[in-house]
Design a protein around this motif. Structure first.
Motif, PDB file in Angstrom:
ATOM      1  N   LEU A  76      37.324  35.607  36.724  1.00 51.25           N
ATOM      2  CA  LEU A  76      35.930  35.163  36.775  1.00 51.25           C
ATOM      3  C   LEU A  76      35.071  35.970  35.803  1.00 51.25           C
ATOM      4  N   ILE A  77      35.231  37.286  35.845  1.00 54.68           N
ATOM      5  CA  ILE A  77      34.458  38.159  34.960  1.00 54.68           C
ATOM      6  C   ILE A  77      34.766  37.865  33.502  1.00 54.68           C
ATOM      7  N   PRO A 134      16.765  31.384  40.717  1.00 49.07           N
ATOM      8  CA  PRO A 134      18.215  31.245  40.859  1.00 49.07           C
ATOM      9  C   PRO A 134      18.711  31.920  42.122  1.00 49.07           C
ATOM     10  N   TYR A 135      19.829  31.430  42.651  1.00 41.81           N
ATOM     11  CA  TYR A 135      20.415  32.025  43.856  1.00 41.81           C
ATOM     12  C   TYR A 135      20.814  33.469  43.572  1.00 41.81           C
ATOM     13  N   PHE A 136      21.396  33.708  42.390  1.00 49.82           N
ATOM     14  CA  PHE A 136      21.703  35.061  41.956  1.00 49.82           C
ATOM     15  C   PHE A 136      20.671  35.445  40.899  1.00 49.82           C
ATOM     16  N   LEU A 160      25.058  38.450  37.292  1.00 56.14           N
ATOM     17  CA  LEU A 160      26.515  38.366  37.245  1.00 56.14           C
ATOM     18  C   LEU A 160      27.139  39.404  38.167  1.00 56.14           C
ATOM     19  N   GLY A 161      26.605  40.612  38.174  1.00 58.32           N
ATOM     20  CA  GLY A 161      27.117  41.636  39.078  1.00 58.32           C
ATOM     21  C   GLY A 161      27.007  41.209  40.534  1.00 58.32           C
ATOM     22  N   CYS A 204      26.545  46.440  35.385  1.00 58.60           N
ATOM     23  CA  CYS A 204      25.679  45.256  35.504  1.00 58.60           C
ATOM     24  C   CYS A 204      24.406  45.549  36.292  1.00 58.60           C
ATOM     25  N   LEU A 205      24.518  46.409  37.298  1.00 57.18           N
ATOM     26  CA  LEU A 205      23.419  46.628  38.241  1.00 57.18           C
ATOM     27  C   LEU A 205      22.572  47.858  37.910  1.00 57.18           C
TER      28      LEU A 205
END
Length: 217
Positions: A76-77, A134-136, A160-161, A204-205
């Motif tokens: 996925l990543i 967006p949900y994320f 994405l994270g 990412c975070l």
């Protein structure tokens, strides 16, 4: 609601049409061509045709499996990072991710929506109208209070994270749009501490959007 239309014509043949800007749709069709060898773009009808053994939304895939395996999250990543990087090279970026807007085609994960895509000018995207949430999402989208607004193209790395955490650990980091502290995130990520995915998510975070990276090593 997904901003694309995927139709199954027979046992193995599908067509997908992306709504919105035709140029952006064309880029998404090229992503599909990159992952699906038999895909052909039908520019006259604004769609891509392809053969596949199975096609489903990422949301359906998660419901089916509840949690992804570590190796599936690596895939996925890799797939989504490739698409984000190539889109940036074309001068565009996402400002968020919806789980419905990712299709799983023969175990390939592909963005199939242009809903959250904006042009990038010197690392910045401009919002002139209230954005769809967006949900994320990410801190930058959540903090918008006036328009027009500027956001860094790397804001989507946070999204994405969060998506990867959701798929791998079945944890949603953005309940009520609250941004969790680094201590809270560390507790959630404890089961995968010091793995490749752990460090990918931490990059990412990062609280500082300028320091965020999508790097899996």
């Amino acid at each position: 609601m997904a901003s694309y239309n995927c139709i199954k014509h027979n046992r193995n043949t599908y067509s997908l049409s992306v709504m919105g800007d035709i140029a952006l749709a064309s880029h998404i069709y090229k992503f599909i061509q990159q992952f699906i060898n038999n895909a052909n773009i039908d520019y006259d009808n604004n769609r891509v045709l392809f053969c596949a053994e199975n096609v489903m939304t990422l949301k359906t895939k998660i419901i089916e499996q509840r949690q992804f395996s570590y190796n599936k999250c690596i895939k996925l990543i890799e797939d989504l990072t490739t698409q984000l990087t190539q889109l940036k090279q074309l001068g565009y970026g996402f400002y968020g991710i919806d789980i419905d807007d990712i299709l799983v085609i023969n175990d390939n994960f592909i963005f199939c929506s242009s809903k959250y895509i904006l042009p990038i000018f010197k690392e910045t995207m401009f919002l002139t109208a209230p954005p769809d949430k967006p949900y994320f999402g990410n801190p930058e989208i959540n903090q918008i209070s006036v328009l027009p607004a500027e956001i860094h193209y790397k804001c989507v790395y946070y999204s994405l994270g969060c998506l990867v955490v959701f798929c791998l650990l079945n944890k949603y980091l953005l309940v009520g749009n609250e941004i969790k502290s680094q201590q809270e995130i560390e507790k959630i990520l404890y089961p995968i501490h010091n793995t490749k995915i752990y460090w990918f998510i931490q990059r990412c975070l990062d609280d500082n959007v300028n320091k965020r990276r999508i790097l899996l090593i």
